[in-house]
Design a protein around this motif. Structure first.
Motif, PDB file in Angstrom:
ATOM      1  N   ARG A 105      -7.317  10.143   3.503  1.00 28.20           N
ATOM      2  CA  ARG A 105      -8.131   9.509   2.462  1.00 28.20           C
ATOM      3  C   ARG A 105      -7.628   8.122   2.054  1.00 28.20           C
ATOM      4  NH1 ARG A 105     -10.486  14.217  -1.377  1.00 28.20           N
ATOM      5  NH2 ARG A 105     -10.803  15.739   0.231  1.00 28.20           N
ATOM      6  N   LEU A 106      -7.139   7.350   2.995  1.00 30.53           N
ATOM      7  CA  LEU A 106      -6.649   6.000   2.691  1.00 30.53           C
ATOM      8  C   LEU A 106      -7.619   4.894   3.104  1.00 30.53           C
ATOM      9  CD1 LEU A 106      -2.838   5.900   3.487  1.00 30.53           C
ATOM     10  CD2 LEU A 106      -3.952   5.776   1.284  1.00 30.53           C
ATOM     11  N   GLU A 107      -8.791   5.252   3.631  1.00 32.67           N
ATOM     12  CA  GLU A 107      -9.708   4.227   4.116  1.00 32.67           C
ATOM     13  C   GLU A 107     -10.076   3.233   3.019  1.00 32.67           C
ATOM     14  OE1 GLU A 107     -10.683   7.570   4.214  1.00 32.67           O
ATOM     15  OE2 GLU A 107      -9.966   7.988   6.235  1.00 32.67           O
ATOM     16  N   TRP A 108     -10.351   3.751   1.817  1.00 35.32           N
ATOM     17  CA  TRP A 108     -10.756   2.888   0.712  1.00 35.32           C
ATOM     18  C   TRP A 108      -9.659   1.882   0.410  1.00 35.32           C
ATOM     19  CZ3 TRP A 108      -9.202   1.419  -4.135  1.00 35.32           C
ATOM     20  CH2 TRP A 108     -10.169   0.837  -4.958  1.00 35.32           C
ATOM     21  N   TRP A 109      -8.415   2.327   0.331  1.00 37.69           N
ATOM     22  CA  TRP A 109      -7.285   1.440   0.038  1.00 37.69           C
ATOM     23  C   TRP A 109      -7.073   0.453   1.177  1.00 37.69           C
ATOM     24  CZ3 TRP A 109      -4.895   0.997  -4.543  1.00 37.69           C
ATOM     25  CH2 TRP A 109      -5.073   2.022  -5.477  1.00 37.69           C
ATOM     26  N   SER A 110      -7.142   0.908   2.412  1.00 32.91           N
ATOM     27  CA  SER A 110      -6.885   0.045   3.571  1.00 32.91           C
ATOM     28  C   SER A 110      -7.870  -1.117   3.636  1.00 32.91           C
ATOM     29  CB  SER A 110      -6.974   0.851   4.863  1.00 32.91           C
ATOM     30  OG  SER A 110      -5.990   1.838   4.882  1.00 32.91           O
ATOM     31  N   ARG A 111      -9.138  -0.861   3.335  1.00 37.86           N
ATOM     32  CA  ARG A 111     -10.140  -1.935   3.372  1.00 37.86           C
ATOM     33  C   ARG A 111      -9.854  -3.013   2.332  1.00 37.86           C
ATOM     34  NH1 ARG A 111     -13.769   2.349   4.161  1.00 37.86           N
ATOM     35  NH2 ARG A 111     -14.448   2.274   2.007  1.00 37.86           N
ATOM     36  N   ARG A 112      -9.233  -2.667   1.227  1.00 37.58           N
ATOM     37  CA  ARG A 112      -8.946  -3.634   0.171  1.00 37.58           C
ATOM     38  C   ARG A 112      -7.577  -4.304   0.326  1.00 37.58           C
ATOM     39  NH1 ARG A 112     -12.618  -0.353  -0.445  1.00 37.58           N
ATOM     40  NH2 ARG A 112     -14.337  -0.649  -1.880  1.00 37.58           N
ATOM     41  N   MET A 113      -6.676  -3.663   1.057  1.00 37.30           N
ATOM     42  CA  MET A 113      -5.332  -4.205   1.242  1.00 37.30           C
ATOM     43  C   MET A 113      -5.212  -5.070   2.495  1.00 37.30           C
ATOM     44  SD  MET A 113      -3.205  -0.792   0.228  1.00 37.30           S
ATOM     45  CE  MET A 113      -1.586  -1.466   0.499  1.00 37.30           C
ATOM     46  N   ALA A 114      -6.200  -5.038   3.363  1.00 35.48           N
ATOM     47  CA  ALA A 114      -6.148  -5.797   4.614  1.00 35.48           C
ATOM     48  C   ALA A 114      -6.066  -7.295   4.321  1.00 35.48           C
ATOM     49  CB  ALA A 114      -7.380  -5.486   5.459  1.00 35.48           C
ATOM     50  N   PRO A 115      -5.304  -8.038   5.133  1.00 34.34           N
ATOM     51  CA  PRO A 115      -5.179  -9.487   4.903  1.00 34.34           C
ATOM     52  C   PRO A 115      -6.516 -10.212   4.943  1.00 34.34           C
ATOM     53  CG  PRO A 115      -3.567  -8.736   6.525  1.00 34.34           C
ATOM     54  CD  PRO A 115      -4.471  -7.575   6.236  1.00 34.34           C
ATOM     55  N   ARG A 116      -7.450  -9.729   5.754  1.00 35.28           N
ATOM     56  CA  ARG A 116      -8.750 -10.404   5.886  1.00 35.28           C
ATOM     57  C   ARG A 116      -9.836  -9.757   5.028  1.00 35.28           C
ATOM     58  NH1 ARG A 116      -7.660 -10.942  12.053  1.00 35.28           N
ATOM     59  NH2 ARG A 116      -6.641 -12.963  12.063  1.00 35.28           N
ATOM     60  N   LYS A 150     -12.430  -9.110   2.120  1.00 37.86           N
ATOM     61  CA  LYS A 150     -13.230 -10.056   1.334  1.00 37.86           C
ATOM     62  C   LYS A 150     -12.721 -10.103  -0.106  1.00 37.86           C
ATOM     63  CE  LYS A 150     -17.143  -9.801   4.250  1.00 37.86           C
ATOM     64  NZ  LYS A 150     -18.252  -9.139   4.746  1.00 37.86           N
ATOM     65  N   PRO A 151     -12.851 -11.250  -0.767  1.00 34.25           N
ATOM     66  CA  PRO A 151     -12.317 -11.397  -2.129  1.00 34.25           C
ATOM     67  C   PRO A 151     -12.845 -10.362  -3.117  1.00 34.25           C
ATOM     68  CG  PRO A 151     -12.907 -13.541  -1.252  1.00 34.25           C
ATOM     69  CD  PRO A 151     -13.369 -12.514  -0.254  1.00 34.25           C
ATOM     70  N   HIS A 152     -14.129  -9.985  -2.997  1.00 35.49           N
ATOM     71  CA  HIS A 152     -14.656  -9.001  -3.949  1.00 35.49           C
ATOM     72  C   HIS A 152     -14.016  -7.633  -3.744  1.00 35.49           C
ATOM     73  CE1 HIS A 152     -17.386  -7.945  -0.608  1.00 35.49           C
ATOM     74  NE2 HIS A 152     -17.548  -6.792  -1.237  1.00 35.49           N
ATOM     75  N   LEU A 153     -13.583  -7.310  -2.501  1.00 32.97           N
ATOM     76  CA  LEU A 153     -12.874  -6.050  -2.264  1.00 32.97           C
ATOM     77  C   LEU A 153     -11.444  -6.129  -2.784  1.00 32.97           C
ATOM     78  CD1 LEU A 153     -14.064  -5.079   1.337  1.00 32.97           C
ATOM     79  CD2 LEU A 153     -14.776  -4.065  -0.836  1.00 32.97           C
ATOM     80  N   LYS A 154     -10.769  -7.245  -2.515  1.00 32.03           N
ATOM     81  CA  LYS A 154      -9.390  -7.421  -2.994  1.00 32.03           C
ATOM     82  C   LYS A 154      -9.319  -7.369  -4.516  1.00 32.03           C
ATOM     83  CE  LYS A 154      -7.288  -9.895   0.801  1.00 32.03           C
ATOM     84  NZ  LYS A 154      -6.442 -11.001   1.196  1.00 32.03           N
ATOM     85  N   SER A 155     -10.368  -7.869  -5.177  1.00 37.27           N
ATOM     86  CA  SER A 155     -10.350  -7.887  -6.644  1.00 37.27           C
ATOM     87  C   SER A 155     -10.361  -6.481  -7.242  1.00 37.27           C
ATOM     88  CB  SER A 155     -11.537  -8.697  -7.182  1.00 37.27           C
ATOM     89  OG  SER A 155     -12.752  -8.015  -6.930  1.00 37.27           O
ATOM     90  N   GLU A 156     -10.796  -5.487  -6.460  1.00 38.58           N
ATOM     91  CA  GLU A 156     -10.836  -4.112  -6.963  1.00 38.58           C
ATOM     92  C   GLU A 156      -9.445  -3.497  -7.109  1.00 38.58           C
ATOM     93  OE1 GLU A 156     -13.576  -1.674  -4.799  1.00 38.58           O
ATOM     94  OE2 GLU A 156     -15.177  -3.154  -4.947  1.00 38.58           O
ATOM     95  N   ILE A 157      -8.420  -4.126  -6.500  1.00 43.04           N
ATOM     96  CA  ILE A 157      -7.052  -3.613  -6.670  1.00 43.04           C
ATOM     97  C   ILE A 157      -6.128  -4.661  -7.301  1.00 43.04           C
ATOM     98  CG2 ILE A 157      -7.185  -1.827  -4.897  1.00 43.04           C
ATOM     99  CD1 ILE A 157      -5.690  -3.732  -3.005  1.00 43.04           C
ATOM    100  N   LYS A 158      -6.709  -5.667  -7.950  1.00 44.93           N
ATOM    101  CA  LYS A 158      -5.884  -6.624  -8.713  1.00 44.93           C
ATOM    102  C   LYS A 158      -5.194  -5.895  -9.861  1.00 44.93           C
ATOM    103  CE  LYS A 158      -6.946 -10.906  -7.247  1.00 44.93           C
ATOM    104  NZ  LYS A 158      -5.994 -11.677  -6.538  1.00 44.93           N
TER     105      LYS A 158
END
Length: 197
Positions: free
Chosen positions: A111-122, A124-132
């Motif tokens: 169940r790490l897919e959600w985290w992996s998509r937001r932690m990836a270097p590439r 998108k900014p709107h995904l990265k903002s979900e784990i700020k």
């Protein structure tokens, strides 16, 4: 936990119900339901694998309160100081020495897919903002539970266990990290691995 129980009951109950339907129906009905008959036992096993992790999270959260952290460094790459295989890391402040940050890692990929998509270097900014902003219950010197906030930021969701897996020759790190007897006892009550003490 409640959703996992409902999912388990749904997969098992659906399998039994469709088996009953296919026994008293024409042969072609059983062939229509065949993909479900094959997939449902797998999904039930996946649901069962979540229970030990959920009980461990509950144990950790009984010992440590939630704290909200902003802008914690994170990544998916390997870190040389981490001894075991891992699936991503966060750097969080050490409660014994607040000026020091320590990496904690996801050690299971379930169940790490959600985290992996937001932690990836590439990502998108709107995904990265979900784990700020993240929620953390635990001690980075031992073990903890990490979560993302709900859209309103009022509760944790997407809970995952993260652990301290830095190489610790002769247990020197615990002294360097400011872990006292009280901290060690709390870590044991939360289910920290004996190798970490």
């Amino acid at each position: 936990m409640a959703m996992n129980l409902l999912g388990l009951a749904g997969w098992l109950g659906g399998w039994v119900a469709l088996l009953g339907v296919s026994v008293y129906s024409a042969d072609w009905v059983a062939w229509v339901f065949l993909p479900f008959f094959v997939y449902a036992p797998y999904r039930a096993l996946v649901q069962c694998r979540y229970f030990p992790a959920a009980l461990r999270m509950l144990r950790i959260m009984r010992v440590y309160p939630w704290q909200v952290l902003h802008g914690a460094p994170h990544g998916l790459s390997d870190r040389p100081e981490v001894t075991s295989r891992h699936y991503g890391w966060f750097e969080l402040p050490n409660p014994g020495r607040p000026e020091q940050c320590l990496p904690v890692v996801f050690t299971r990929h379930l169940r790490l897919e959600w985290w992996s998509r937001r932690m990836a270097p590439r990502a998108k900014p709107h995904l990265k903002s979900e784990i700020k902003e993240i929620w953390f219950a635990g001690d980075v010197r031992f073990v903890g539970v990490i979560a993302a906030p709900t859209p309103r930021g009022t509760a944790p969701r997407r809970l995952q266990i993260i652990e301290q897996r830095m190489e610790s020759p002769d247990g020197q790190h615990l002294n360097e990290w400011g872990a006292g007897p009280h901290d060690l006892e709390r870590g044991r009550r939360a289910g920290g691995q004996p190798a970490q003490f």
